[in-house]
Scaffold this motif. Structure first.
Motif, PDB file in Angstrom:
ATOM      1  N   ASN A   1       0.814  -1.208   0.000  1.00  0.00           N
ATOM      2  CA  ASN A   1       0.000   0.000   0.000  1.00  0.00           C
ATOM      3  C   ASN A   1       0.855   1.269   0.000  1.00  0.00           C
ATOM      4  O   ASN A   1       0.522   2.254  -0.664  1.00  0.00           O
ATOM      5  CB  ASN A   1      -0.941   0.002   1.201  1.00  0.00           C
ATOM      6  CG  ASN A   1      -2.128  -0.927   1.028  1.00  0.00           C
ATOM      7  OD1 ASN A   1      -2.374  -1.423  -0.072  1.00  0.00           O
ATOM      8  ND2 ASN A   1      -2.867  -1.169   2.095  1.00  0.00           N
TER       9      ASN A   1
ATOM     10  N   VAL B   1       0.723   4.367  -2.574  1.00  0.00           N
ATOM     11  CA  VAL B   1       0.479   5.733  -2.102  1.00  0.00           C
ATOM     12  C   VAL B   1       1.608   6.665  -2.534  1.00  0.00           C
ATOM     13  O   VAL B   1       1.375   7.784  -3.016  1.00  0.00           O
ATOM     14  CB  VAL B   1       0.305   5.740  -0.573  1.00  0.00           C
ATOM     15  CG1 VAL B   1       0.423   7.159  -0.005  1.00  0.00           C
ATOM     16  CG2 VAL B   1      -1.038   5.129  -0.190  1.00  0.00           C
TER      17      VAL B   1
ATOM     18  N   THR C   1      -8.434  14.443   4.898  1.00  0.00           N
ATOM     19  CA  THR C   1      -8.598  13.006   4.679  1.00  0.00           C
ATOM     20  C   THR C   1      -9.688  12.457   5.583  1.00  0.00           C
ATOM     21  O   THR C   1      -9.972  12.999   6.658  1.00  0.00           O
ATOM     22  CB  THR C   1      -7.283  12.250   4.944  1.00  0.00           C
ATOM     23  OG1 THR C   1      -6.846  12.519   6.271  1.00  0.00           O
ATOM     24  CG2 THR C   1      -6.219  12.652   3.942  1.00  0.00           C
TER      25      THR C   1
ATOM     26  N   PHE D   1      -7.781   8.154   6.166  1.00  0.00           N
ATOM     27  CA  PHE D   1      -6.533   8.374   6.899  1.00  0.00           C
ATOM     28  C   PHE D   1      -6.880   9.216   8.124  1.00  0.00           C
ATOM     29  O   PHE D   1      -7.216  10.398   8.005  1.00  0.00           O
ATOM     30  CB  PHE D   1      -5.506   9.111   6.032  1.00  0.00           C
ATOM     31  CG  PHE D   1      -4.921   8.285   4.926  1.00  0.00           C
ATOM     32  CD1 PHE D   1      -3.685   7.667   5.074  1.00  0.00           C
ATOM     33  CD2 PHE D   1      -5.619   8.130   3.731  1.00  0.00           C
ATOM     34  CE1 PHE D   1      -3.152   6.912   4.041  1.00  0.00           C
ATOM     35  CE2 PHE D   1      -5.079   7.373   2.696  1.00  0.00           C
ATOM     36  CZ  PHE D   1      -3.848   6.757   2.851  1.00  0.00           C
TER      37      PHE D   1
ATOM     38  N   GLU E   1      -4.533   0.373  10.724  1.00  0.00           N
ATOM     39  CA  GLU E   1      -5.283   1.468  10.138  1.00  0.00           C
ATOM     40  C   GLU E   1      -4.335   2.573   9.681  1.00  0.00           C
ATOM     41  O   GLU E   1      -3.280   2.788  10.276  1.00  0.00           O
ATOM     42  CB  GLU E   1      -6.295   2.036  11.141  1.00  0.00           C
ATOM     43  CG  GLU E   1      -5.700   2.578  12.422  1.00  0.00           C
ATOM     44  CD  GLU E   1      -5.210   1.509  13.373  1.00  0.00           C
ATOM     45  OE1 GLU E   1      -6.012   0.644  13.740  1.00  0.00           O
ATOM     46  OE2 GLU E   1      -4.022   1.535  13.748  1.00  0.00           O
ATOM     47  N   SER E   2      -4.719   3.294   8.635  1.00  0.00           N
ATOM     48  CA  SER E   2      -3.888   4.374   8.108  1.00  0.00           C
ATOM     49  C   SER E   2      -4.059   5.634   8.948  1.00  0.00           C
ATOM     50  O   SER E   2      -5.180   6.013   9.305  1.00  0.00           O
ATOM     51  CB  SER E   2      -4.261   4.671   6.651  1.00  0.00           C
ATOM     52  OG  SER E   2      -3.914   3.589   5.814  1.00  0.00           O
TER      53      SER E   2
ATOM     54  N   VAL F   1       0.854   4.238   6.416  1.00  0.00           N
ATOM     55  CA  VAL F   1      -0.076   3.579   5.504  1.00  0.00           C
ATOM     56  C   VAL F   1      -0.477   2.224   6.081  1.00  0.00           C
ATOM     57  O   VAL F   1       0.369   1.374   6.356  1.00  0.00           O
ATOM     58  CB  VAL F   1       0.558   3.406   4.112  1.00  0.00           C
ATOM     59  CG1 VAL F   1      -0.459   2.807   3.144  1.00  0.00           C
ATOM     60  CG2 VAL F   1       1.075   4.741   3.583  1.00  0.00           C
TER      61      VAL F   1
ATOM     62  N   GLU G   1      -5.584  -1.326   4.665  1.00  0.00           N
ATOM     63  CA  GLU G   1      -6.879  -1.273   4.013  1.00  0.00           C
ATOM     64  C   GLU G   1      -6.748  -1.567   2.518  1.00  0.00           C
ATOM     65  O   GLU G   1      -5.646  -1.729   1.999  1.00  0.00           O
ATOM     66  CB  GLU G   1      -7.521   0.114   4.207  1.00  0.00           C
ATOM     67  CG  GLU G   1      -7.740   0.529   5.662  1.00  0.00           C
ATOM     68  CD  GLU G   1      -6.590   1.353   6.228  1.00  0.00           C
ATOM     69  OE1 GLU G   1      -6.803   2.055   7.233  1.00  0.00           O
ATOM     70  OE2 GLU G   1      -5.471   1.300   5.664  1.00  0.00           O
TER      71      GLU G   1
ATOM     72  N   GLU H   1      -6.226  -0.884  -1.213  1.00  0.00           N
ATOM     73  CA  GLU H   1      -5.443   0.152  -1.883  1.00  0.00           C
ATOM     74  C   GLU H   1      -6.329   1.187  -2.577  1.00  0.00           C
ATOM     75  O   GLU H   1      -6.093   2.395  -2.479  1.00  0.00           O
ATOM     76  CB  GLU H   1      -4.505  -0.499  -2.894  1.00  0.00           C
ATOM     77  CG  GLU H   1      -3.698   0.472  -3.718  1.00  0.00           C
ATOM     78  CD  GLU H   1      -2.961  -0.220  -4.844  1.00  0.00           C
ATOM     79  OE1 GLU H   1      -3.016   0.296  -5.984  1.00  0.00           O
ATOM     80  OE2 GLU H   1      -2.328  -1.261  -4.591  1.00  0.00           O
TER      81      GLU H   1
ATOM     82  N   LEU I   1      -7.743   3.775  -0.234  1.00  0.00           N
ATOM     83  CA  LEU I   1      -6.733   4.722   0.239  1.00  0.00           C
ATOM     84  C   LEU I   1      -6.454   5.786  -0.820  1.00  0.00           C
ATOM     85  O   LEU I   1      -6.391   6.985  -0.511  1.00  0.00           O
ATOM     86  CB  LEU I   1      -5.444   3.984   0.599  1.00  0.00           C
ATOM     87  CG  LEU I   1      -5.528   2.993   1.765  1.00  0.00           C
ATOM     88  CD1 LEU I   1      -4.196   2.267   1.946  1.00  0.00           C
ATOM     89  CD2 LEU I   1      -5.900   3.702   3.062  1.00  0.00           C
TER      90      LEU I   1
ATOM     91  N   ASP J   1      -9.283   8.287  -1.108  1.00  0.00           N
ATOM     92  CA  ASP J   1      -9.302   9.265  -0.019  1.00  0.00           C
ATOM     93  C   ASP J   1      -8.259  10.353  -0.239  1.00  0.00           C
ATOM     94  O   ASP J   1      -8.518  11.533  -0.018  1.00  0.00           O
ATOM     95  CB  ASP J   1      -9.073   8.559   1.317  1.00  0.00           C
ATOM     96  CG  ASP J   1      -9.291   9.477   2.514  1.00  0.00           C
ATOM     97  OD1 ASP J   1     -10.193  10.340   2.440  1.00  0.00           O
ATOM     98  OD2 ASP J   1      -8.564   9.334   3.510  1.00  0.00           O
TER      99      ASP J   1
END
Length: 382
Positions: free
Chosen positions: A261, A265, A320, A323, A333-334, A363, A366, A368, A371, A374
């Motif tokens: 992830n 990101v 966000t 996040f 969790e991010s 990151v 969750e 991808e 993320l 978001d």
């Protein structure tokens, strides 16, 4: 080196089901004291939880195995681990070399507490081993390194530091990489430590720390760590170490997803016009990319981003949704934060001050696509 594969040891090292009931999971020994078979005759080696507990021992053995260490000592927090290492290795009149991107809490302890005890410090760019070598003095006892660093994600060449450390003890904070991605002892480190609150625990539900060592590398180090464990009382609770050990069992599978992830990101943000620079060692543009390829198996779950302005950085953190705006890192969790006003506010005005345009992202694991979606909607609000 571990006797088995990493994940096998993460699940099994440090504990065998006992012969009485055979519990698969490490029991939580929620007892402050232990019955003795006679005067100074300890049953199983335990007398009082402040100096030792079977649940704590199981975690220590497991982490030591994964780090390729001879021993590990667990503490109530990452900062407690940092404090004990500094107490053991330093005395008034000594000198320590610190990274210019060390964790703010570590530098605050060195600068605001240990300096009052007569310990001097020099801040250097540890991505340049020649600066480290030049900073070593006759009274230098410790070189304190993190890699990747917090929060700029600089990469420090551990082998290069080991080559220039001279008579000093090389301490490596391996929190950001975890033992799954990086083995500092194999690269020449003398001491390795973690905030187990982060990736080792991995679920944002337990605070802890651990210090690992190799017998004979640092004189009396293991004995001194144990003394401070009991004398100071910075020991973790059996409940906390149980949770940490449970998290450790899934470290490998979690880290693989964190890395997947984080790479996605970093690649996405690197292409956005609002972003001035992405700090992620997995990007070929990162100055430490080649060193990271050499000493890490993958590039980690942390991504730091420099925006064009401080206001953009702050707005992004507030925009966000998936996040979550929060301190800490390494959980499933991010999380997103603004270091200059949150985790690193204590180093404002110092040599470790971080730029206001910086955002640090932990990151999570969750999906991808969620993320990225978001991040996309947050960027539209800048």
């Amino acid at each position: 080196m571990t006797a088995n594969g990493f994940t096998t040891d993460a699940i099994h090292a440090g504990y065998e089901p006992d012969s009485l009931y055979g519990p698969i999971n490490t029991p939580i020994y929620a007892s402050t004291t232990f019955a003795q078979d006679g005067l100074a005759e300890l049953r199983g080696g335990y007398e009082y939880t402040r100096v030792g507990n079977p649940t704590v021992t199981a975690l220590e053995k497991a982490v030591a195995t994964l780090e390729g260490a001879d021993f590990a000592v667990a503490y109530a927090s990452g900062m407690a681990a940092v404090d004990v290492v500094l107490r053991v290795l330093l005395k008034p009149g000594d000198h320590i070399v610190v990274s210019n991107d060390a964790y703010g809490g570590t530098y605050r302890l060195i600068q605001q507490v240990f300096s009052l005890w007569g310990v001097e410090n020099t801040v250097v760019d540890m991505t340049k081993p020649e600066e480290v070598a030049a900073a070593v003095q006759d009274n230098t006892k410790v070189i304190w390194a993190e890699t990747p660093t917090n929060p700029m994600l600089d990469i420090v060449d551990i082998e290069a530091l080991a080559a220039v450390k001279q008579h000093a003890t090389l301490v490596v904070d391996n929190t950001f990489a975890s033992p799954y991605l990086q083995k500092p002892f194999e690269l020449g480190a003398d001491v390795v430590l973690h905030s187990t609150t982060k990736y080792i625990g991995g679920h944002s539900d337990v605070v802890g720390g651990v210090v690992c060592g190799i017998e004979g590398k640092v004189a009396d180090f293991h004995e001194q760590l144990r003394f401070f464990f009991g004398w100071v009382g910075a020991n973790p609770s059996p409940f906390d170490t149980y949770l940490t050990g449970r998290g450790l069992k899934t470290l490998a599978v979690r880290m693989d997803r964190h890395c997947d992830n984080a790479e996605a990101v970093a690649t996405y943000l690197d292409a956005q016009p609002q972003v001035a620079r992405v700090c992620y060692p997995g990007l070929e543009s990162h100055p430490g990319h080649e060193v990271a390829k050499k000493q890490m198996t993958r590039f980690g779950g942390m991504v730091s981003v420099l925006f064009q302005t401080t206001e953009q950085a702050k707005q992004f953190c507030k925009s966000t949704k998936l996040f979550c705006l929060a301190e800490s890192l390494g959980g499933v969790e991010s999380l997103i934060e603004h270091p200059a006003t949150m985790t690193h506010v204590s180093v404002a005005g110092s040599a470790l001050e971080v730029p206001g345009e910086l955002v640090r992202i932990s990151v999570g694991i969750e999906d991808e696509a969620d993320l990225i979606a978001d991040l996309e909607q947050a960027l539209k609000q800048l």
